[in-house]
Design a protein around this motif. Structure first.
Motif, short mmCIF file in Angstrom:
data_model
loop_
_atom_site.label_atom_id
_atom_site.label_comp_id
_atom_site.label_asym_id
_atom_site.label_seq_id
_atom_site.Cartn_x
_atom_site.Cartn_y
_atom_site.Cartn_z
N LEU A 21 46.26 43.22 43.89
CA LEU A 21 45.43 42.80 45.02
C LEU A 21 44.00 43.29 44.87
CD1 LEU A 21 45.40 41.39 47.79
CD2 LEU A 21 45.98 43.60 48.81
N ILE A 22 43.84 44.56 44.45
CA ILE A 22 42.50 45.13 44.28
C ILE A 22 41.73 44.39 43.18
CG2 ILE A 22 41.26 47.19 43.48
CD1 ILE A 22 43.43 48.85 44.90
N PHE A 23 42.38 44.17 42.03
CA PHE A 23 41.69 43.50 40.93
C PHE A 23 41.38 42.04 41.27
CE2 PHE A 23 43.08 47.12 38.36
CZ PHE A 23 41.94 47.31 37.58
N SER A 24 42.29 41.41 42.01
CA SER A 24 42.04 40.02 42.42
C SER A 24 40.83 39.94 43.35
CB SER A 24 43.27 39.44 43.12
OG SER A 24 44.37 39.40 42.25
N ALA A 25 40.77 40.89 44.30
CA ALA A 25 39.63 40.92 45.23
C ALA A 25 38.34 41.21 44.47
CB ALA A 25 39.86 41.96 46.32
N GLY A 26 38.39 42.15 43.52
CA GLY A 26 37.21 42.48 42.74
C GLY A 26 36.77 41.32 41.86
N PHE A 27 37.75 40.61 41.28
CA PHE A 27 37.43 39.45 40.45
C PHE A 27 36.76 38.37 41.30
CE2 PHE A 27 38.50 35.39 38.44
CZ PHE A 27 38.04 35.62 37.15
N TYR A 28 37.24 38.20 42.52
CA TYR A 28 36.66 37.21 43.43
C TYR A 28 35.23 37.62 43.81
CZ TYR A 28 35.88 34.52 47.70
OH TYR A 28 35.34 33.69 48.66
N ALA A 29 35.04 38.92 44.07
CA ALA A 29 33.72 39.39 44.52
C ALA A 29 32.68 39.31 43.42
CB ALA A 29 33.83 40.83 45.03
N GLY A 40 25.93 47.20 51.15
CA GLY A 40 26.25 46.44 52.36
C GLY A 40 27.65 45.87 52.40
N GLY A 41 28.32 45.87 51.23
CA GLY A 41 29.66 45.28 51.21
C GLY A 41 29.62 43.76 51.21
N LEU A 183 36.99 46.92 51.15
CA LEU A 183 37.31 46.86 52.59
C LEU A 183 36.09 46.43 53.40
CD1 LEU A 183 39.60 50.02 53.00
CD2 LEU A 183 40.27 47.62 53.18
N LYS A 184 34.90 46.89 52.98
CA LYS A 184 33.67 46.44 53.65
C LYS A 184 33.52 44.93 53.51
CE LYS A 184 30.68 50.51 53.06
NZ LYS A 184 29.46 50.99 52.37
N VAL A 185 33.81 44.44 52.31
CA VAL A 185 33.71 42.99 52.08
C VAL A 185 34.66 42.26 53.02
CG1 VAL A 185 34.21 41.14 50.44
CG2 VAL A 185 32.98 43.19 49.69
N LEU A 186 35.89 42.76 53.12
CA LEU A 186 36.88 42.13 54.00
C LEU A 186 36.41 42.15 55.45
CD1 LEU A 186 39.71 40.88 54.25
CD2 LEU A 186 40.62 43.20 54.53
N LYS A 187 35.88 43.31 55.88
CA LYS A 187 35.39 43.42 57.26
C LYS A 187 34.22 42.46 57.50
CE LYS A 187 32.27 46.14 58.55
NZ LYS A 187 31.35 47.26 58.79
N ASN A 188 33.33 42.37 56.52
CA ASN A 188 32.17 41.49 56.69
C ASN A 188 32.58 40.02 56.75
OD1 ASN A 188 30.26 43.54 56.76
ND2 ASN A 188 29.99 43.56 54.55
#
Length: 348
Positions: A21-29, A40-41, A183-188
């Motif tokens: 999940l972490i690597f997938s989110a990082g790859f997306y970001a 700023g996230g 998590l900041k990205v998700l919150k934003n």
């Protein structure tokens, strides 16, 4: 299967799912490149610039202060030695630049130059970002009371970029796996979905809507990121600004008394330059009154905001969309502004 094997299976399965999940989110970001996306996230996927920028070869920061024709004290807008390269080449002068962080305060930098007899015949440029104007120059009196640690020559900094600065975004960096950032990205993302496309989203890096999508090349060119500290200027008092003006005028008098020429360069905030396009941002121009006050006080001060505003509609990514700094296009424009001011000062 025994209880222990079940436990290990669940444990490692959960760990693998979490890492995936972490690597997938990082790859997306996408790999982080700009300071505003990092603090700023926000994702490089949305705010990373897409179009190539002009190449800009950079000279090293000249290390011999006595032999330099131009002395500079600046912040991060001078740290890469980019605008100095353009100015130095145009004028055939060696430029030696110091950073504020190399000294306890501005007073110590001045004392170093005065005590070593380095101001005579030099052009001395003090550069500062707009948002630091009051904090950097409003309390010089307190600094003056402190005793400088060392009056020996402090070497100019080593420019952190050598050769050429990047002309295309660094997409080959590390995939972000910092859970706090993600998590900041998700919150934003959640905050943006709830508040809608026309909302100004607060944070260390403010995310605001733009009235034009032609200013930046990033995927979300309908939005702009800028530091929240830019908005703190609305709290500055007239006395704070005037005290800063008096401090800078005093610096100019000291330099001129020692035989040097002085130029103050106030680099406008990103939000100031684009304020006419930021939907719902009141009181956009806090920069021009400062320049007017400086000039009334007799300070040789460059107006950088006017030429910057003239170019942002003509030159996409004049500031980097993921960063608080200008792009090579902006640095070239800054060098042109400073060179123009030097012509008015009749620098030889």
């Amino acid at each position: 299967m025994s209880y222990d094997k079940h436990y290990l299976l669940y444990f490692f399965g959960a760990m693998a799912a979490g890492l995936l999940l972490i690597f997938s989110a990082g790859f997306y970001a996408e790999p982080l490149s700009g300071d505003l996306t990092r603090v700023g996230g926000w994702t490089e996927r949305d705010f990373g610039w897409r179009e190539p920028l002009p190449e800009m070869p950079i000279d090293a920061n000249f290390q011999d202060i006595k032999a330099a024709g131009v002395l500079v004290l600046g912040d991060s807008f001078s740290l890469a030695n980019i605008w100095q390269t353009l100015v130095g080449r145009e004028w055939g002068l060696n430029i030696a630049s110091h950073n504020y962080e190399q000294f306890v305060c501005i007073e110590q930098w001045l004392e170093m130059l005065e005590s070593n007899g380095m101001l005579g015949g030099k052009t001395v440029i003090v550069e500062s970002l707009e948002r630091f104007f009051a904090s950097r120059f409003g309390n010089i009196g307190a600094c003056r009371k402190s005793k400088s640690r060392d009056l020996s020559v402090v070497k100019p900094f080593e420019a952190f970029t050598h050769g050429e600065i990047p002309t295309s975004r660094r997409t080959g960096g590390e995939i972000p796996t910092d859970v706090v950032y993600l998590l900041k990205v998700l919150k934003n993302y959640a905050m943006g979905a709830i508040r809608g496309d026309q909302a100004i989203l607060p944070g260390v890096a403010v995310n605001a809507p733009l009235s034009s999508t032609r200013l930046f090349s990033n995927r979300r060119s309908d939005r702009i990121l800028y530091y929240y500290e830019d908005d703190a200027e609305s709290g500055w008092t007239t006395e704070q600004v005037e005290e800063s003006v008096r401090s800078i005028a005093a610096i100019q008098r000291r330099i001129e008394a020692a035989g040097g020429r002085f130029l103050f360069v106030l680099v406008p905030n990103k939000s100031s330059v684009y304020s006419d396009f930021i939907v719902g941002r009141p009181d956009g121009d806090r920069y021009t009154p400062i320049i007017q006050s400086l000039r009334r006080g007799g300070v040789a001060a460059a107006d950088v905001l006017t030429p910057f505003r003239e170019r942002i509609e003509k030159e996409v990514d004049f500031y980097l969309p993921d960063d608080t700094h200008v792009s090579t296009r902006g640095y070239l424009a800054l060098g042109e502004v400073i060179s123009g001011e030097m012509r008015r000062m009749d620098v030889k």
